[in-house]
Design a protein around this motif. Sequence first.
Motif, PDB file in Angstrom:
ATOM      1  N   ALA A  41       0.839  -1.196   0.000  1.00  0.00           N
ATOM      2  CA  ALA A  41       0.000   0.000   0.000  1.00  0.00           C
ATOM      3  C   ALA A  41       0.876   1.250   0.000  1.00  0.00           C
ATOM      4  CB  ALA A  41      -0.924  -0.001   1.211  1.00  0.00           C
ATOM      5  N   ASN A  42       2.025   1.160   0.678  1.00  0.00           N
ATOM      6  CA  ASN A  42       3.015   2.236   0.732  1.00  0.00           C
ATOM      7  C   ASN A  42       4.378   1.564   0.743  1.00  0.00           C
ATOM      8  OD1 ASN A  42       4.874   4.226   1.503  1.00  0.00           O
ATOM      9  ND2 ASN A  42       3.345   5.335   2.703  1.00  0.00           N
ATOM     10  N   LYS A  43       5.017   1.532  -0.408  1.00  0.00           N
ATOM     11  CA  LYS A  43       6.272   0.792  -0.532  1.00  0.00           C
ATOM     12  C   LYS A  43       7.383   1.407   0.298  1.00  0.00           C
ATOM     13  CE  LYS A  43       9.253  -1.401  -3.964  1.00  0.00           C
ATOM     14  NZ  LYS A  43       9.531  -1.576  -5.419  1.00  0.00           N
ATOM     15  N   ALA A 201      -3.929   2.874   0.669  1.00  0.00           N
ATOM     16  CA  ALA A 201      -2.903   2.905  -0.369  1.00  0.00           C
ATOM     17  C   ALA A 201      -2.621   4.339  -0.791  1.00  0.00           C
ATOM     18  CB  ALA A 201      -3.360   2.095  -1.572  1.00  0.00           C
ATOM     19  N   ILE A 202      -1.376   4.605  -1.140  1.00  0.00           N
ATOM     20  CA  ILE A 202      -1.021   5.870  -1.769  1.00  0.00           C
ATOM     21  C   ILE A 202      -0.469   5.560  -3.153  1.00  0.00           C
ATOM     22  CG2 ILE A 202      -0.546   7.009   0.430  1.00  0.00           C
ATOM     23  CD1 ILE A 202       2.426   6.751  -0.203  1.00  0.00           C
ATOM     24  N   GLY A 203      -0.569   6.529  -4.055  1.00  0.00           N
ATOM     25  CA  GLY A 203      -0.095   6.318  -5.409  1.00  0.00           C
ATOM     26  C   GLY A 203       1.417   6.229  -5.483  1.00  0.00           C
ATOM     27  N   HIS A 204       1.893   5.522  -6.500  1.00  0.00           N
ATOM     28  CA  HIS A 204       3.331   5.398  -6.756  1.00  0.00           C
ATOM     29  C   HIS A 204       3.600   5.666  -8.226  1.00  0.00           C
ATOM     30  CE1 HIS A 204       2.803   3.077  -3.053  1.00  0.00           C
ATOM     31  NE2 HIS A 204       4.101   3.174  -2.843  1.00  0.00           N
ATOM     32  N   ARG A 205       4.763   6.266  -8.497  1.00  0.00           N
ATOM     33  CA  ARG A 205       5.197   6.451  -9.878  1.00  0.00           C
ATOM     34  C   ARG A 205       6.663   6.045  -9.996  1.00  0.00           C
ATOM     35  NH1 ARG A 205       4.431  12.847 -10.568  1.00  0.00           N
ATOM     36  NH2 ARG A 205       2.303  12.087 -10.207  1.00  0.00           N
ATOM     37  N   PHE A 206       7.057   5.638 -11.191  1.00  0.00           N
ATOM     38  CA  PHE A 206       8.423   5.152 -11.380  1.00  0.00           C
ATOM     39  C   PHE A 206       9.390   6.307 -11.504  1.00  0.00           C
ATOM     40  CE2 PHE A 206      11.994   3.300 -13.720  1.00  0.00           C
ATOM     41  CZ  PHE A 206      12.221   2.165 -12.963  1.00  0.00           C
ATOM     42  N   ASP A 207      10.440   6.260 -10.697  1.00  0.00           N
ATOM     43  CA  ASP A 207      11.494   7.269 -10.713  1.00  0.00           C
ATOM     44  C   ASP A 207      12.687   6.686 -11.472  1.00  0.00           C
ATOM     45  OD1 ASP A 207      14.028   8.598  -9.757  1.00  0.00           O
ATOM     46  OD2 ASP A 207      12.564   9.866  -8.733  1.00  0.00           O
ATOM     47  N   ALA A 208      12.967   7.243 -12.660  1.00  0.00           N
ATOM     48  CA  ALA A 208      14.022   6.694 -13.505  1.00  0.00           C
ATOM     49  C   ALA A 208      15.398   6.799 -12.853  1.00  0.00           C
ATOM     50  CB  ALA A 208      14.021   7.414 -14.852  1.00  0.00           C
ATOM     51  N   GLY A 211      15.437   4.200 -10.258  1.00  0.00           N
ATOM     52  CA  GLY A 211      15.168   2.874 -10.816  1.00  0.00           C
ATOM     53  C   GLY A 211      14.139   2.114 -10.003  1.00  0.00           C
ATOM     54  N   ALA A 212      13.211   2.839  -9.388  1.00  0.00           N
ATOM     55  CA  ALA A 212      12.226   2.192  -8.512  1.00  0.00           C
ATOM     56  C   ALA A 212      10.968   3.041  -8.426  1.00  0.00           C
ATOM     57  CB  ALA A 212      12.815   1.982  -7.116  1.00  0.00           C
ATOM     58  N   PHE A 213       9.882   2.425  -7.950  1.00  0.00           N
ATOM     59  CA  PHE A 213       8.656   3.164  -7.699  1.00  0.00           C
ATOM     60  C   PHE A 213       8.776   3.926  -6.377  1.00  0.00           C
ATOM     61  CE2 PHE A 213       6.911   0.185 -10.777  1.00  0.00           C
ATOM     62  CZ  PHE A 213       6.018   0.988 -11.474  1.00  0.00           C
ATOM     63  N   VAL A 214       8.316   5.173  -6.400  1.00  0.00           N
ATOM     64  CA  VAL A 214       8.338   6.019  -5.203  1.00  0.00           C
ATOM     65  C   VAL A 214       6.943   6.606  -5.009  1.00  0.00           C
ATOM     66  CG1 VAL A 214      10.784   6.568  -5.468  1.00  0.00           C
ATOM     67  CG2 VAL A 214       9.049   8.059  -6.514  1.00  0.00           C
ATOM     68  N   PRO A 215       6.589   6.995  -3.770  1.00  0.00           N
ATOM     69  CA  PRO A 215       5.266   7.591  -3.535  1.00  0.00           C
ATOM     70  C   PRO A 215       5.071   8.855  -4.360  1.00  0.00           C
ATOM     71  CG  PRO A 215       6.269   6.927  -1.462  1.00  0.00           C
ATOM     72  CD  PRO A 215       7.333   6.785  -2.506  1.00  0.00           C
ATOM     73  N   THR A 298     -16.991   1.164 -15.601  1.00  0.00           N
ATOM     74  CA  THR A 298     -16.614   2.502 -15.181  1.00  0.00           C
ATOM     75  C   THR A 298     -15.225   2.414 -14.575  1.00  0.00           C
ATOM     76  OG1 THR A 298     -17.200   4.410 -13.804  1.00  0.00           O
ATOM     77  CG2 THR A 298     -17.769   2.249 -12.941  1.00  0.00           C
ATOM     78  N   ALA A 299     -14.432   3.468 -14.753  1.00  0.00           N
ATOM     79  CA  ALA A 299     -13.046   3.424 -14.296  1.00  0.00           C
ATOM     80  C   ALA A 299     -12.640   4.779 -13.749  1.00  0.00           C
ATOM     81  CB  ALA A 299     -12.116   3.006 -15.438  1.00  0.00           C
ATOM     82  N   GLY A 300     -11.551   4.784 -12.982  1.00  0.00           N
ATOM     83  CA  GLY A 300     -11.058   6.024 -12.412  1.00  0.00           C
ATOM     84  C   GLY A 300      -9.549   6.032 -12.297  1.00  0.00           C
ATOM     85  N   GLU A 301      -8.970   7.214 -12.457  1.00  0.00           N
ATOM     86  CA  GLU A 301      -7.519   7.400 -12.352  1.00  0.00           C
ATOM     87  C   GLU A 301      -7.271   8.704 -11.626  1.00  0.00           C
ATOM     88  OE1 GLU A 301      -3.455   6.510 -13.212  1.00  0.00           O
ATOM     89  OE2 GLU A 301      -5.006   5.428 -14.308  1.00  0.00           O
ATOM     90  N   THR A 302      -6.579   8.649 -10.496  1.00  0.00           N
ATOM     91  CA  THR A 302      -6.287   9.866  -9.752  1.00  0.00           C
ATOM     92  C   THR A 302      -5.073   9.662  -8.868  1.00  0.00           C
ATOM     93  OG1 THR A 302      -7.162  11.477  -8.179  1.00  0.00           O
ATOM     94  CG2 THR A 302      -7.904   9.243  -7.897  1.00  0.00           C
ATOM     95  N   SER A 303      -4.186  10.644  -8.846  1.00  0.00           N
ATOM     96  CA  SER A 303      -3.011  10.628  -7.961  1.00  0.00           C
ATOM     97  C   SER A 303      -2.254   9.306  -8.052  1.00  0.00           C
ATOM     98  CB  SER A 303      -3.439  10.903  -6.514  1.00  0.00           C
ATOM     99  OG  SER A 303      -4.082  12.144  -6.408  1.00  0.00           O
ATOM    100  N   ASP A 304      -2.059   8.837  -9.296  1.00  0.00           N
ATOM    101  CA  ASP A 304      -1.339   7.588  -9.557  1.00  0.00           C
ATOM    102  C   ASP A 304      -2.001   6.387  -8.894  1.00  0.00           C
ATOM    103  OD1 ASP A 304       0.802   8.533 -11.270  1.00  0.00           O
ATOM    104  OD2 ASP A 304       1.531   9.598  -9.510  1.00  0.00           O
ATOM    105  N   GLN A 305      -3.315   6.420  -8.798  1.00  0.00           N
ATOM    106  CA  GLN A 305      -4.090   5.249  -8.425  1.00  0.00           C
ATOM    107  C   GLN A 305      -5.124   5.005  -9.524  1.00  0.00           C
ATOM    108  OE1 GLN A 305      -5.162   4.382  -4.355  1.00  0.00           O
ATOM    109  NE2 GLN A 305      -4.186   6.254  -3.629  1.00  0.00           N
ATOM    110  N   ASN A 306      -5.466   3.750  -9.737  1.00  0.00           N
ATOM    111  CA  ASN A 306      -6.343   3.371 -10.834  1.00  0.00           C
ATOM    112  C   ASN A 306      -7.326   2.315 -10.335  1.00  0.00           C
ATOM    113  OD1 ASN A 306      -5.869   1.650 -14.018  1.00  0.00           O
ATOM    114  ND2 ASN A 306      -7.372   3.207 -13.501  1.00  0.00           N
ATOM    115  N   ALA A 307      -8.596   2.494 -10.665  1.00  0.00           N
ATOM    116  CA  ALA A 307      -9.628   1.544 -10.254  1.00  0.00           C
ATOM    117  C   ALA A 307     -10.551   1.252 -11.418  1.00  0.00           C
ATOM    118  CB  ALA A 307     -10.428   2.097  -9.072  1.00  0.00           C
TER     119      ALA A 307
END
Length: 458
Positions: A41-43, A201-208, A211-215, A298-307
């Motif tokens: 949920a929070n890496k 859970a908080i969103g994560h995005r890849f930090d080049a 080399g890893a996902f960060v909040p 129906t779908a949703g995308e917000t703050s790097d979270q997807n449902a």
Amino acid sequence: MQTREDLQEALEKACEKVGIVGASVCLKVGAKSWGAATGFANKAEGIETTKGTLFQTGSIAKLFTATMIQRLVERGHIDLDKPVTHYLPDLKIAGARAPDALNVRTLLDFTAGIEGDFFEDFGEGEDALKHYVEACNDLILQFEPGTMRGYNSTSFSIAGRLVEVLKGNTYEQALVDEVLDPVGIERHGFNTGAMLRYRSAIGHRFDAEQGAFVPTPQLTLPKALTPAGARLAMTAEGLARFGMLHVRDGVLLGGERLIAAERILDIRTSYGTVPPGKLERMMGVVALEAGATRFILTAGETSDQNAMLVMSPEHDMALAIMANVSGGATALLSKVGLDLIEEVTGQRINLPTPDFSEGDMTVEARQILGSYSNTTIYTVEEKEGDVTLIIEDRPARHLTGVRQEIPLKPLKGSRYALVHPETQQAVSTLEFLFMNGDDEHASHISHATRLFSRLPHS
């Protein structure tokens, strides 16, 4: 095929293969339920995902808003075909009183005609929606309400304010009273405060560089966008439970009727088609056909979270998928969800894919050059024979200020592909529309379900 029984293993393998930090899935078929959760949920903090973890629903909240309004319709508090100004007399668009054609129904079926991506932040107070609606005075009316369809978050925030006025309460409390509590969604939240009460859970995005996902830095969108999808969070089980309310035409899992079938059917049954193409007018959902089965999504995308929520009334089935990376639920639908759905229904959904096919163009560059707006500005320029799309925020908006230049590749008709500047790969398509009787100048751009209207003197 035993996807349901092996759901935990299937989810773990899919998340590892696709690169998803944390995810939760719940499938309900009749009285039975299957669930699985994996990852973090929070890496950064090592907090693992469980089936009780809350994820943001994103724009699936639009279906919650539509459901709440239908409950108020049933009790005679709202007439869907009355002008919005009947309930919000001070509503102004583009400096003028909102037109009568802007009725409550158009707020919910994406035909409102107002610029739809108005994400201004009006703070955390209970008056955030009030000030948001007042600020709609600065927006553009892109088309006559009811005549075209373009994805719209602004209209749902206006609908949320309408609920506040009628209920004499905040949107959040009204949703709890009208939908969340009756449906039995006990674990939910609207803001970061829920993170203190439940595992969230908080969103994560890849930090080049790492080399890893960060909040992700921004945990939520502005409060004023809550009715459109900014803040509502719940478990996958809670989302699937809500889906079953629609699957069963307004009947709760316990057997009690919450809302008349007529009101639920009004949400998901097409009552007309409009441009671009022949898009169906439905409330916050889309439909896909697979064999003899009509699936509602129906779908949703917000703050790097997807449902994502997929429903089949015919098969008494609801499937909820939630992930905390951008596009995660969409990927899991392909890797796990489609197998689950086929196992239950016997039908394989073929998800729509971008059409990058090439052919004869029916427009010239001179017909499409200019600036188009949906709060964000799309400017089409031609340089040495090449057409470029420039994307930037409208001045004075409380947005990122990012400016992008993206090459456009002609496909066929009036369609172009957006080309990634580095990889030179086509990433999405946009279509130029001529809806104002002027064959010499495109009136709108259709891109990713959104409409951008040509600015005056452009």
